[in-house]
Scaffold this active site. Structure first.
Site, short mmCIF file in Angstrom:
data_model
loop_
_atom_site.label_atom_id
_atom_site.label_comp_id
_atom_site.label_asym_id
_atom_site.label_seq_id
_atom_site.Cartn_x
_atom_site.Cartn_y
_atom_site.Cartn_z
N HIS A 108 -3.38 -5.66 1.32
CA HIS A 108 -2.63 -5.86 2.56
C HIS A 108 -2.51 -7.34 2.94
O HIS A 108 -3.35 -7.86 3.69
CB HIS A 108 -3.30 -5.10 3.69
CG HIS A 108 -3.14 -3.62 3.62
ND1 HIS A 108 -2.21 -2.93 4.35
CD2 HIS A 108 -3.79 -2.70 2.87
CE1 HIS A 108 -2.29 -1.63 4.08
NE2 HIS A 108 -3.25 -1.47 3.18
N CYS A 148 0.83 -1.20 0.00
CA CYS A 148 0.00 0.00 0.00
C CYS A 148 0.87 1.26 0.00
O CYS A 148 1.49 1.58 -1.00
CB CYS A 148 -0.97 -0.04 1.17
SG CYS A 148 -2.33 1.15 1.06
N GLU A 174 -0.57 -8.63 5.10
CA GLU A 174 -0.32 -8.78 6.54
C GLU A 174 -1.60 -8.86 7.35
O GLU A 174 -1.57 -9.23 8.53
CB GLU A 174 0.56 -7.62 7.04
CG GLU A 174 -0.13 -6.30 7.26
CD GLU A 174 -0.40 -5.51 5.99
OE1 GLU A 174 -0.77 -4.32 6.10
OE2 GLU A 174 -0.24 -6.06 4.89
#
Length: 241
Positions: free
Chosen positions: A204, A85, A206
């Site tokens: 994302h 991002c 994560e």
């Protein structure tokens, strides 16, 4: 393997990225934007957020942080670097990846679980995936529209450097999910450099590393809410090879 995660002023997802590294089996190392050292890490993650409030342009100020001089040198020397991002925006501003990120086509902030098709499994960050596999991870941004001139887009396509592409469909997401959520050219969600060690993507990973805490409804992919973990296990496998 030691994987560093850089924190800039305004970074939001550094702790999530550090946790993802740990869950993948690596040693997470916190790196500070103002330091002129990478502390002997083996790979670097530039996490998401709004560094410096996205003033001027998203990622434009962070590109000049002292730590980025070391990141640029290390990346050009072959170290694996992942930009997520805002980190993708920083990589573009640092000219480690081509193109730029601008406001979403609909001019609003976007937050949802997003299906992606894996286009390139030959990078340091995608070896754990299958070519053409559809994964699903969260997407949240306001400057997520990837743009580049036609020559650059043609080069990315010809060289197989599009790593992730936005997709949609009955088996990949809820009804009404458009294939391209932010207007990115060629439906591009992530790209790599020519060497394959530097990867940037807008969604994302994560936030999808543990079952029960990531997208896990039907159509989420084959990993039951942990589709994002593959990026982190991939780099550890690449470093160990």
């Amino acid at each position: 393997m030691r994987v560093g995660v850089v924190t800039f002023p305004g970074t939001l997802d550094d702790r999530d990225a550090l946790r993802a590294v740990r869950l993948a089996g690596g040693e997470p190392v916190a790196l500070w934007h103002g330091e002129d050292s990478l502390h002997e890490v083996d790979a670097v993650v530039l996490p998401g957020g709004f560094s410096y409030g996205d003033y001027l342009r998203a990622g434009a100020i962070s590109r000049f942080s002292p730590v980025m001089e070391r990141v640029v040198d290390a990346a050009r020397g072959g170290m694996p670097v992942l930009g997520i991002c805002n980190g993708f925006q920083v990589l573009c501003e640092a000219h480690l990846l081509p193109g730029a990120m601008i406001k979403n086509a609909h001019r609003t902030f976007l937050c949802r679980d997003q299906p992606l098709r894996v286009e390139n499994t030959r990078t340091a960050w995608t070896g754990a995936f299958e070519q053409g596999e559809v994964i699903r991870i969260p997407l949240k941004n306001q400057d997520g529209q990837y743009v580049a001139d036609e020559r650059t887009l043609d080069e990315l396509e010809a060289e197989g450097r599009v790593v992730f592409r936005y997709t949609a469909g009955a088996t990949h997401g809820p009804a009404g999910f458009e294939a391209n959520p932010n207007g990115s050219r060629h439906d591009i969600a992530g790209i790599t450099n020519a060497a394959g060690n530097v990867v940037g993507l807008m969604p994302h990973p994560e936030h999808a590393v543990e079952a029960g805490f990531g997208p896990d409804e039907p159509g989420a992919g084959t990993r039951t809410g942990t589709d994002g973990l593959g990026l982190f296990t991939s780099v550890l496998g690449s470093l160990a090879a």
